[in-house]
Design a protein around this motif. Structure first.
Motif, PDB file in Angstrom:
ATOM      1  N   TYR A 182      26.993  61.859  59.424  1.00 21.55           N
ATOM      2  CA  TYR A 182      26.136  60.804  58.888  1.00 21.55           C
ATOM      3  C   TYR A 182      24.934  60.498  59.781  1.00 21.55           C
ATOM      4  O   TYR A 182      23.940  59.950  59.318  1.00 21.55           O
ATOM      5  N   SER A 183      24.997  60.854  61.075  1.00 22.57           N
ATOM      6  CA  SER A 183      23.862  60.569  61.960  1.00 22.57           C
ATOM      7  C   SER A 183      22.619  61.356  61.542  1.00 22.57           C
ATOM      8  O   SER A 183      21.503  60.825  61.561  1.00 22.57           O
ATOM      9  N   ASP A 184      22.801  62.617  61.183  1.00 28.84           N
ATOM     10  CA  ASP A 184      21.658  63.431  60.758  1.00 28.84           C
ATOM     11  C   ASP A 184      21.250  63.155  59.317  1.00 28.84           C
ATOM     12  O   ASP A 184      20.103  63.413  58.941  1.00 28.84           O
ATOM     13  N   LYS A 185      22.176  62.640  58.519  1.00 26.28           N
ATOM     14  CA  LYS A 185      21.868  62.391  57.110  1.00 26.28           C
ATOM     15  C   LYS A 185      21.321  60.994  56.849  1.00 26.28           C
ATOM     16  O   LYS A 185      20.593  60.785  55.870  1.00 26.28           O
ATOM     17  N   ILE A 186      21.654  60.034  57.714  1.00 25.19           N
ATOM     18  CA  ILE A 186      21.212  58.652  57.499  1.00 25.19           C
ATOM     19  C   ILE A 186      20.414  58.120  58.684  1.00 25.19           C
ATOM     20  O   ILE A 186      19.265  57.688  58.544  1.00 25.19           O
ATOM     21  N   VAL A 187      21.014  58.130  59.876  1.00 24.18           N
ATOM     22  CA  VAL A 187      20.389  57.487  61.040  1.00 24.18           C
ATOM     23  C   VAL A 187      19.018  58.068  61.333  1.00 24.18           C
ATOM     24  O   VAL A 187      18.029  57.336  61.454  1.00 24.18           O
ATOM     25  N   ARG A 188      18.938  59.359  61.447  1.00 25.33           N
ATOM     26  CA  ARG A 188      17.672  60.007  61.802  1.00 25.33           C
ATOM     27  C   ARG A 188      16.584  59.834  60.737  1.00 25.33           C
ATOM     28  O   ARG A 188      15.500  59.329  61.023  1.00 25.33           O
ATOM     29  N   PRO A 189      16.824  60.240  59.481  1.00 24.40           N
ATOM     30  CA  PRO A 189      15.735  60.150  58.488  1.00 24.40           C
ATOM     31  C   PRO A 189      15.313  58.720  58.156  1.00 24.40           C
ATOM     32  O   PRO A 189      14.117  58.453  57.983  1.00 24.40           O
ATOM     33  N   VAL A 190      16.277  57.806  58.060  1.00 21.86           N
ATOM     34  CA  VAL A 190      15.930  56.421  57.732  1.00 21.86           C
ATOM     35  C   VAL A 190      15.080  55.807  58.840  1.00 21.86           C
ATOM     36  O   VAL A 190      14.061  55.144  58.577  1.00 21.86           O
ATOM     37  N   THR A 191      15.474  56.030  60.091  1.00 23.66           N
ATOM     38  CA  THR A 191      14.739  55.464  61.221  1.00 23.66           C
ATOM     39  C   THR A 191      13.311  55.990  61.264  1.00 23.66           C
ATOM     40  O   THR A 191      12.345  55.224  61.398  1.00 23.66           O
ATOM     41  N   ARG A 192      13.144  57.278  61.142  1.00 22.72           N
ATOM     42  CA  ARG A 192      11.808  57.885  61.223  1.00 22.72           C
ATOM     43  C   ARG A 192      10.921  57.420  60.070  1.00 22.72           C
ATOM     44  O   ARG A 192       9.729  57.139  60.252  1.00 22.72           O
ATOM     45  N   THR A 193      11.502  57.317  58.884  1.00 23.12           N
ATOM     46  CA  THR A 193      10.718  56.894  57.717  1.00 23.12           C
ATOM     47  C   THR A 193      10.255  55.452  57.849  1.00 23.12           C
ATOM     48  O   THR A 193       9.083  55.134  57.590  1.00 23.12           O
ATOM     49  N   ARG A 194      11.165  54.562  58.260  1.00 29.64           N
ATOM     50  CA  ARG A 194      10.803  53.143  58.349  1.00 29.64           C
ATOM     51  C   ARG A 194       9.776  52.885  59.454  1.00 29.64           C
ATOM     52  O   ARG A 194       8.914  52.009  59.323  1.00 29.64           O
ATOM     53  N   ILE A 195       9.854  53.627  60.528  1.00 27.35           N
ATOM     54  CA  ILE A 195       8.856  53.463  61.590  1.00 27.35           C
ATOM     55  C   ILE A 195       7.479  53.888  61.100  1.00 27.35           C
ATOM     56  O   ILE A 195       6.478  53.214  61.354  1.00 27.35           O
ATOM     57  N   ARG A 196       7.415  54.993  60.381  1.00 33.65           N
ATOM     58  CA  ARG A 196       6.124  55.447  59.843  1.00 33.65           C
ATOM     59  C   ARG A 196       5.586  54.454  58.804  1.00 33.65           C
ATOM     60  O   ARG A 196       4.378  54.204  58.744  1.00 33.65           O
ATOM     61  N   ASP A 197       6.487  53.907  57.995  1.00 33.81           N
ATOM     62  CA  ASP A 197       6.057  52.959  56.957  1.00 33.81           C
ATOM     63  C   ASP A 197       5.455  51.690  57.553  1.00 33.81           C
ATOM     64  O   ASP A 197       4.526  51.105  56.972  1.00 33.81           O
ATOM     65  N   ASN A 198       5.980  51.244  58.684  1.00 36.29           N
ATOM     66  CA  ASN A 198       5.544  49.970  59.275  1.00 36.29           C
ATOM     67  C   ASN A 198       4.419  50.126  60.292  1.00 36.29           C
ATOM     68  O   ASN A 198       3.696  49.170  60.574  1.00 36.29           O
ATOM     69  N   ALA A 199       4.260  51.312  60.860  1.00 36.01           N
ATOM     70  CA  ALA A 199       3.229  51.512  61.884  1.00 36.01           C
ATOM     71  C   ALA A 199       1.819  51.390  61.308  1.00 36.01           C
ATOM     72  O   ALA A 199       0.878  51.068  62.035  1.00 36.01           O
ATOM     73  N   VAL A 200       1.670  51.639  60.013  1.00 31.87           N
ATOM     74  CA  VAL A 200       0.331  51.613  59.399  1.00 31.87           C
ATOM     75  C   VAL A 200      -0.263  50.208  59.353  1.00 31.87           C
ATOM     76  O   VAL A 200      -1.448  50.055  59.046  1.00 31.87           O
ATOM     77  N   PHE A 201       0.522  49.194  59.653  1.00 27.69           N
ATOM     78  CA  PHE A 201       0.015  47.816  59.628  1.00 27.69           C
ATOM     79  C   PHE A 201      -0.565  47.383  60.979  1.00 27.69           C
ATOM     80  O   PHE A 201      -1.042  46.256  61.108  1.00 27.69           O
ATOM     81  N   TYR A 202      -0.533  48.256  61.986  1.00 33.44           N
ATOM     82  CA  TYR A 202      -0.977  47.879  63.323  1.00 33.44           C
ATOM     83  C   TYR A 202      -1.977  48.906  63.869  1.00 33.44           C
ATOM     84  O   TYR A 202      -1.848  50.114  63.604  1.00 33.44           O
ATOM     85  N   ASP A 203      -2.950  48.399  64.632  1.00 30.82           N
ATOM     86  CA  ASP A 203      -3.847  49.289  65.367  1.00 30.82           C
ATOM     87  C   ASP A 203      -3.098  49.929  66.520  1.00 30.82           C
ATOM     88  O   ASP A 203      -2.089  49.395  67.001  1.00 30.82           O
ATOM     89  N   ALA A 204      -3.601  51.062  66.983  1.00 31.02           N
ATOM     90  CA  ALA A 204      -2.932  51.799  68.062  1.00 31.02           C
ATOM     91  C   ALA A 204      -2.808  50.959  69.323  1.00 31.02           C
ATOM     92  O   ALA A 204      -1.737  50.906  69.942  1.00 31.02           O
ATOM     93  N   VAL A 205      -3.884  50.287  69.704  1.00 33.25           N
ATOM     94  CA  VAL A 205      -3.863  49.476  70.923  1.00 33.25           C
ATOM     95  C   VAL A 205      -2.897  48.302  70.769  1.00 33.25           C
ATOM     96  O   VAL A 205      -2.193  47.928  71.712  1.00 33.25           O
ATOM     97  N   ALA A 206      -2.831  47.716  69.575  1.00 37.28           N
ATOM     98  CA  ALA A 206      -1.918  46.599  69.337  1.00 37.28           C
ATOM     99  C   ALA A 206      -0.460  47.058  69.459  1.00 37.28           C
ATOM    100  O   ALA A 206       0.388  46.353  70.011  1.00 37.28           O
ATOM    101  N   LEU A 207      -0.150  48.243  68.938  1.00 32.87           N
ATOM    102  CA  LEU A 207       1.204  48.782  69.069  1.00 32.87           C
ATOM    103  C   LEU A 207       1.571  48.982  70.534  1.00 32.87           C
ATOM    104  O   LEU A 207       2.710  48.754  70.946  1.00 32.87           O
ATOM    105  N   TYR A 208       0.588  49.374  71.311  1.00 34.94           N
ATOM    106  CA  TYR A 208       0.814  49.677  72.720  1.00 34.94           C
ATOM    107  C   TYR A 208       0.975  48.417  73.562  1.00 34.94           C
ATOM    108  O   TYR A 208       1.695  48.429  74.560  1.00 34.94           O
ATOM    109  N   SER A 209       0.336  47.330  73.138  1.00 35.22           N
ATOM    110  CA  SER A 209       0.309  46.145  73.996  1.00 35.22           C
ATOM    111  C   SER A 209       0.794  44.881  73.290  1.00 35.22           C
ATOM    112  O   SER A 209       1.989  44.576  73.313  1.00 35.22           O
ATOM    113  N   SER A 210      -0.105  44.162  72.631  1.00 33.28           N
ATOM    114  CA  SER A 210       0.176  42.797  72.175  1.00 33.28           C
ATOM    115  C   SER A 210       1.169  42.720  71.022  1.00 33.28           C
ATOM    116  O   SER A 210       1.899  41.738  70.885  1.00 33.28           O
TER     117      SER A 210
END
Length: 301
Positions: A147-175
């Motif tokens: 289940y780690s390769d079928k759920i943990v890995r793909p879900v985590t990577r997808t949700r991070i990509r989905d939410n990163a688009v709301f922040y600038d690169a510098v903001a993600l890095y700092s504030s």
């Protein structure tokens, strides 16, 4: 356990074959038959007992049909034909890193996302999670043990990509780093829970920015440090100027008080006292000359 029973059954069948085929092997028939029966009995008895290790639960299945109930850790008596699969319910971690041999997969396994300003950001992440014991049969039935390769890995990577688009690169890095981590935690936790997994913690280990952005940030930090240093120097100079002003004012006040408070009589008295102190010296002689009783002190040294 089943293999043991099968082996015993084969020995029993073989003993009957020997008995029917060649009478000269008759002496071997009974020992083989009894050994086979004993092995079958041992296989059946051992199949009745199943031990589940601490920190695990047992998922039961009979001829491919998964049973809804689980076996807690400890020793249990079960149907000899029942197959029991052990499921780890302790905290597990899944790391995705850019460094070789550090993550769950060999090589560069970091998560590459696009920020709101179109820059590629590389994120190293560790997921801490565990299996909900009561949902272990459902996980085994729908996903199996991987289940780690079928759920943990793909879900985590997808949700991070989905939410990163709301922040600038510098903001993600700092504030906005903590805010981003909280946001993806909430999103991933919901997906995990619907699949029988409990998300315990989400750790953003590192966020790497493009070299051009790093250079800009470093220049900005250096400029801010220089500005803070200059502010400190100016404050120190201002304090020193204030100190000197206060010191000068004190000297001026002292001189004003002295000049306004001393008279000729007082000055003559102070002069006489000083001369008397000098006259007490063993190496000096006092000679009075002049019309205003002003002495000259001639030293013998």
């Amino acid at each position: 356990m089943i293999l043991t029973s099968i082996l015993g059954f084969i020995l029993i069948v073989f003993s009957f074959i020997l008995k029917a085929g060649n009478p000269s092997f008759f002496k071997l028939v009974n020992p083989l038959k009894y050994i086979g029966i004993l092995i079958v009995l041992l296989g059946v008895i051992s199949s009745l007992f199943v031990q589940v290790s601490a920190g695990n639960v047992g998922v039961k299945s009979l001829f491919g049909e998964v049973q809804p109930t689980i076996l807690e850790s400890g020793l249990h008596i079960v149907n000899p034909l029942m197959d029991v699969t052990s499921f780890d319910i302790q905290t597990q971690n899944y790391t995705m890193s850019a460094l070789n041999e550090e993550g769950a997969k060999t090589g560069d396994d970091a998560i590459r996302v696009l920020s709101a300003d179109g820059l590629e950001v590389v994120i190293d992440l560790t997921v801490l999670y565990r299996v909900l014991p009561t949902d272990a049969p459902i996980i085994y039935k729908k996903l199996g043990v991987n289940y780690s390769d079928k759920i943990v890995r793909p879900v985590t990577r997808t949700r991070i990509r989905d939410n990163a688009v709301f922040y600038d690169a510098v903001a993600l890095y700092s504030s906005k780093r903590e805010e981003f981590q909280t946001r993806i935690y909430t999103s991933i936790e919901k997906d995990f829970k619907s699949r029988g997994l409990i998300l315990e913690q989400l750790l953003i280990r590192n966020i790497n920015l493009p070299n051009s952005v790093k250079t800009t940030i470093e220049s900005k930090i250096n400029a801010e440090q220089e500005a803070q240093k200059m502010t400190f120097v100016l404050q120190k100079e201002k304090q020193e100027a204030e100190r000197k002003r206060v010191e000068a004012q004190g000297i001026a006040d002292y001189q004003r008080i002295i000049s306004s408070g001393l008279t000729d009589k007082q000055l003559q008295y102070e002069s006489i006292q000083a001369q008397l102190e000098l006259a007490k010296s063993q190496n000096s002689k006092v000679i009075i000359m002049g019309g205003k009783n002003t002495p000259f002190i001639i030293s013998d040294k």
